[in-house]
Write a protein that holds these residues in place. Structure first.
Motif, PDB file in Angstrom:
ATOM      1  N   VAL A  97       0.866  -1.168   0.000  1.00  0.00           N
ATOM      2  CA  VAL A  97       0.000   0.000   0.000  1.00  0.00           C
ATOM      3  C   VAL A  97       0.905   1.222   0.000  1.00  0.00           C
ATOM      4  CG1 VAL A  97      -1.810   1.260   1.226  1.00  0.00           C
ATOM      5  CG2 VAL A  97      -1.732  -1.234   1.358  1.00  0.00           C
ATOM      6  N   SER A  98       0.711   2.107  -0.976  1.00  0.00           N
ATOM      7  CA  SER A  98       1.438   3.371  -1.009  1.00  0.00           C
ATOM      8  C   SER A  98       0.494   4.448  -0.483  1.00  0.00           C
ATOM      9  CB  SER A  98       1.883   3.718  -2.429  1.00  0.00           C
ATOM     10  OG  SER A  98       2.416   5.022  -2.447  1.00  0.00           O
ATOM     11  N   PHE A  99       0.795   4.961   0.697  1.00  0.00           N
ATOM     12  CA  PHE A  99      -0.048   5.985   1.297  1.00  0.00           C
ATOM     13  C   PHE A  99       0.166   7.341   0.630  1.00  0.00           C
ATOM     14  CE2 PHE A  99       0.523   2.778   4.630  1.00  0.00           C
ATOM     15  CZ  PHE A  99      -0.790   2.383   4.745  1.00  0.00           C
ATOM     16  N   ILE A 100       1.337   7.551   0.064  1.00  0.00           N
ATOM     17  CA  ILE A 100       1.610   8.799  -0.637  1.00  0.00           C
ATOM     18  C   ILE A 100       0.830   8.850  -1.953  1.00  0.00           C
ATOM     19  CG2 ILE A 100       3.399  10.151  -1.806  1.00  0.00           C
ATOM     20  CD1 ILE A 100       5.342   9.091   0.354  1.00  0.00           C
ATOM     21  N   ASN A 101       0.911   7.767  -2.738  1.00  0.00           N
ATOM     22  CA  ASN A 101       0.212   7.710  -4.028  1.00  0.00           C
ATOM     23  C   ASN A 101      -1.238   7.260  -3.886  1.00  0.00           C
ATOM     24  OD1 ASN A 101       2.613   8.422  -5.289  1.00  0.00           O
ATOM     25  ND2 ASN A 101       3.216   6.295  -5.547  1.00  0.00           N
ATOM     26  N   GLN A 102      -1.610   6.796  -2.712  1.00  0.00           N
ATOM     27  CA  GLN A 102      -2.941   6.280  -2.413  1.00  0.00           C
ATOM     28  C   GLN A 102      -3.352   5.210  -3.417  1.00  0.00           C
ATOM     29  OE1 GLN A 102      -5.743   9.460  -1.777  1.00  0.00           O
ATOM     30  NE2 GLN A 102      -4.729  10.092   0.085  1.00  0.00           N
ATOM     31  N   GLU A 103      -2.502   4.176  -3.486  1.00  0.00           N
ATOM     32  CA  GLU A 103      -2.792   3.049  -4.351  1.00  0.00           C
ATOM     33  C   GLU A 103      -2.187   1.776  -3.778  1.00  0.00           C
ATOM     34  OE1 GLU A 103      -1.132   4.022  -8.158  1.00  0.00           O
ATOM     35  OE2 GLU A 103       0.893   3.487  -7.551  1.00  0.00           O
ATOM     36  N   ILE A 104      -2.762   0.669  -4.195  1.00  0.00           N
ATOM     37  CA  ILE A 104      -2.244  -0.647  -3.836  1.00  0.00           C
ATOM     38  C   ILE A 104      -1.645  -1.250  -5.094  1.00  0.00           C
ATOM     39  CG2 ILE A 104      -2.872  -2.984  -3.121  1.00  0.00           C
ATOM     40  CD1 ILE A 104      -5.091  -1.761  -1.436  1.00  0.00           C
ATOM     41  N   THR A 105      -0.453  -1.809  -4.976  1.00  0.00           N
ATOM     42  CA  THR A 105       0.196  -2.515  -6.072  1.00  0.00           C
ATOM     43  C   THR A 105       0.233  -3.992  -5.711  1.00  0.00           C
ATOM     44  OG1 THR A 105       1.566  -0.593  -6.553  1.00  0.00           O
ATOM     45  CG2 THR A 105       2.278  -2.705  -7.472  1.00  0.00           C
ATOM     46  N   LEU A 106      -0.302  -4.826  -6.588  1.00  0.00           N
ATOM     47  CA  LEU A 106      -0.300  -6.270  -6.382  1.00  0.00           C
ATOM     48  C   LEU A 106       0.563  -6.929  -7.450  1.00  0.00           C
ATOM     49  CD1 LEU A 106      -4.078  -6.959  -5.679  1.00  0.00           C
ATOM     50  CD2 LEU A 106      -2.242  -6.680  -4.021  1.00  0.00           C
ATOM     51  N   ASN A 107       1.407  -7.873  -7.021  1.00  0.00           N
ATOM     52  CA  ASN A 107       2.248  -8.649  -7.920  1.00  0.00           C
ATOM     53  C   ASN A 107       1.798 -10.105  -7.838  1.00  0.00           C
ATOM     54  OD1 ASN A 107       4.051  -6.456  -8.606  1.00  0.00           O
ATOM     55  ND2 ASN A 107       4.785  -6.625  -6.509  1.00  0.00           N
ATOM     56  N   PHE A 108       1.508 -10.686  -8.986  1.00  0.00           N
ATOM     57  CA  PHE A 108       1.063 -12.079  -9.042  1.00  0.00           C
ATOM     58  C   PHE A 108       2.268 -12.952  -9.346  1.00  0.00           C
ATOM     59  CE2 PHE A 108      -2.373  -9.261 -10.430  1.00  0.00           C
ATOM     60  CZ  PHE A 108      -3.212  -9.440  -9.340  1.00  0.00           C
ATOM     61  N   GLU A 116     -11.600  -7.557 -11.574  1.00  0.00           N
ATOM     62  CA  GLU A 116     -11.093  -8.779 -12.176  1.00  0.00           C
ATOM     63  C   GLU A 116      -9.784  -8.470 -12.890  1.00  0.00           C
ATOM     64  OE1 GLU A 116     -13.872 -10.819 -14.654  1.00  0.00           O
ATOM     65  OE2 GLU A 116     -15.022 -11.523 -12.920  1.00  0.00           O
ATOM     66  N   VAL A 117      -8.813  -9.379 -12.726  1.00  0.00           N
ATOM     67  CA  VAL A 117      -7.497  -9.205 -13.335  1.00  0.00           C
ATOM     68  C   VAL A 117      -7.115 -10.501 -14.036  1.00  0.00           C
ATOM     69  CG1 VAL A 117      -5.053  -8.748 -12.904  1.00  0.00           C
ATOM     70  CG2 VAL A 117      -6.785  -7.600 -11.538  1.00  0.00           C
ATOM     71  N   ASN A 118      -6.669 -10.397 -15.273  1.00  0.00           N
ATOM     72  CA  ASN A 118      -6.170 -11.550 -16.006  1.00  0.00           C
ATOM     73  C   ASN A 118      -4.668 -11.645 -15.746  1.00  0.00           C
ATOM     74  OD1 ASN A 118      -5.254 -13.442 -17.846  1.00  0.00           O
ATOM     75  ND2 ASN A 118      -6.638 -12.770 -19.464  1.00  0.00           N
ATOM     76  N   THR A 119      -4.273 -12.577 -14.898  1.00  0.00           N
ATOM     77  CA  THR A 119      -2.866 -12.685 -14.507  1.00  0.00           C
ATOM     78  C   THR A 119      -2.002 -13.269 -15.612  1.00  0.00           C
ATOM     79  OG1 THR A 119      -3.201 -14.851 -13.473  1.00  0.00           O
ATOM     80  CG2 THR A 119      -3.470 -12.903 -12.076  1.00  0.00           C
ATOM     81  N   THR A 120      -2.629 -13.795 -16.674  1.00  0.00           N
ATOM     82  CA  THR A 120      -1.859 -14.258 -17.828  1.00  0.00           C
ATOM     83  C   THR A 120      -1.300 -13.058 -18.580  1.00  0.00           C
ATOM     84  OG1 THR A 120      -3.309 -16.171 -18.011  1.00  0.00           O
ATOM     85  CG2 THR A 120      -1.967 -15.659 -19.933  1.00  0.00           C
ATOM     86  N   GLU A 121      -2.083 -11.967 -18.618  1.00  0.00           N
ATOM     87  CA  GLU A 121      -1.674 -10.763 -19.343  1.00  0.00           C
ATOM     88  C   GLU A 121      -0.995  -9.733 -18.451  1.00  0.00           C
ATOM     89  OE1 GLU A 121      -5.238  -9.330 -21.161  1.00  0.00           O
ATOM     90  OE2 GLU A 121      -5.502 -11.144 -22.360  1.00  0.00           O
ATOM     91  N   GLU A 122      -1.348  -9.707 -17.155  1.00  0.00           N
ATOM     92  CA  GLU A 122      -0.805  -8.717 -16.226  1.00  0.00           C
ATOM     93  C   GLU A 122      -0.156  -9.422 -15.037  1.00  0.00           C
ATOM     94  OE1 GLU A 122      -3.383  -5.288 -15.200  1.00  0.00           O
ATOM     95  OE2 GLU A 122      -4.892  -6.404 -16.322  1.00  0.00           O
ATOM     96  N   ALA A 123       1.122  -9.195 -14.821  1.00  0.00           N
ATOM     97  CA  ALA A 123       1.787  -9.746 -13.648  1.00  0.00           C
ATOM     98  C   ALA A 123       1.682  -8.787 -12.466  1.00  0.00           C
ATOM     99  CB  ALA A 123       3.254 -10.045 -13.945  1.00  0.00           C
ATOM    100  N   THR A 124       1.301  -7.540 -12.758  1.00  0.00           N
ATOM    101  CA  THR A 124       1.165  -6.506 -11.731  1.00  0.00           C
ATOM    102  C   THR A 124      -0.089  -5.698 -12.020  1.00  0.00           C
ATOM    103  OG1 THR A 124       3.562  -6.342 -11.485  1.00  0.00           O
ATOM    104  CG2 THR A 124       2.276  -4.490 -10.672  1.00  0.00           C
ATOM    105  N   THR A 125      -0.791  -5.303 -10.961  1.00  0.00           N
ATOM    106  CA  THR A 125      -1.932  -4.413 -11.124  1.00  0.00           C
ATOM    107  C   THR A 125      -1.915  -3.378 -10.017  1.00  0.00           C
ATOM    108  OG1 THR A 125      -4.311  -4.305 -11.558  1.00  0.00           O
ATOM    109  CG2 THR A 125      -3.611  -5.754  -9.781  1.00  0.00           C
ATOM    110  N   LYS A 126      -2.470  -2.216 -10.307  1.00  0.00           N
ATOM    111  CA  LYS A 126      -2.565  -1.133  -9.323  1.00  0.00           C
ATOM    112  C   LYS A 126      -4.039  -0.849  -9.051  1.00  0.00           C
ATOM    113  CE  LYS A 126       1.799   1.046 -10.508  1.00  0.00           C
ATOM    114  NZ  LYS A 126       2.556   0.907  -9.300  1.00  0.00           N
ATOM    115  N   ILE A 127      -4.350  -0.559  -7.796  1.00  0.00           N
ATOM    116  CA  ILE A 127      -5.719  -0.262  -7.385  1.00  0.00           C
ATOM    117  C   ILE A 127      -5.722   1.101  -6.711  1.00  0.00           C
ATOM    118  CG2 ILE A 127      -7.641  -0.977  -5.923  1.00  0.00           C
ATOM    119  CD1 ILE A 127      -6.534  -3.858  -6.163  1.00  0.00           C
TER     120      ILE A 127
END
Length: 134
Positions: free
Chosen positions: A60-71, A94-105
């Motif tokens: 969780v980045s409190f400065i950028n106010q986002e969550i980064t997830l790595n699959f 929903e995230v397609n982990t075949t196409e994205e190894a990382t997603t931001k929320i």
């Protein structure tokens, strides 16, 4: 003698400010690693720690106010939920982990409180806790 007492008093006041100001002006300025574990995160009570392999890491980045997830594995399409401490669903993605190894929320719209982030994977649920203070 009078000048020394005033100097000592001013020094003690300044030291008090160095101790008190960080306490009174607390804000979240750092990133926090999310500690994902397997288990049932949508029920009322959490069971014992799962021995399932961890397939999601994030922070969780409190400065950028986002969550980064790595699959860590290709799991196909998975669903991510952010739930508050009362069980209310705030976000579903929903995230397609075949196409994205990382997603931001983006979490800018979330009010200050405790949350659980749950990833529904083919291996089961992976969840972690975090808290927002604004």
């Amino acid at each position: 003698m009078h000048k020394r007492i005033i100097s000592l008093f001013l020094f003690l006041m300044m030291m008090g400010m160095f101790i008190a100001v960080p306490t009174f002006t607390y804000a979240q300025y750092t990133d926090e690693d999310l500690e994902f574990q397997g288990g049932d995160y949508t029920g009322d009570e959490f069971g014992p720690v799962s021995l399932d392999p961890i397939v999601v890491k994030g922070n969780v980045s409190f400065i950028n106010q986002e969550i980064t997830l790595n699959f860590l594995e290709d799991m196909g399409t998975i669903t991510i939920w952010i739930i508050d401490e009362n069980g209310n669903l705030y976000l579903s993605k929903e995230v397609n982990t075949t196409e994205e190894a990382t997603t931001k929320i983006d979490i800018k719209a979330l009010p200050a409180q405790k949350y659980t982030i749950v990833c529904f994977t083919p291996m089961g649920q992976q969840g972690a806790y975090f808290e927002l203070r604004k």
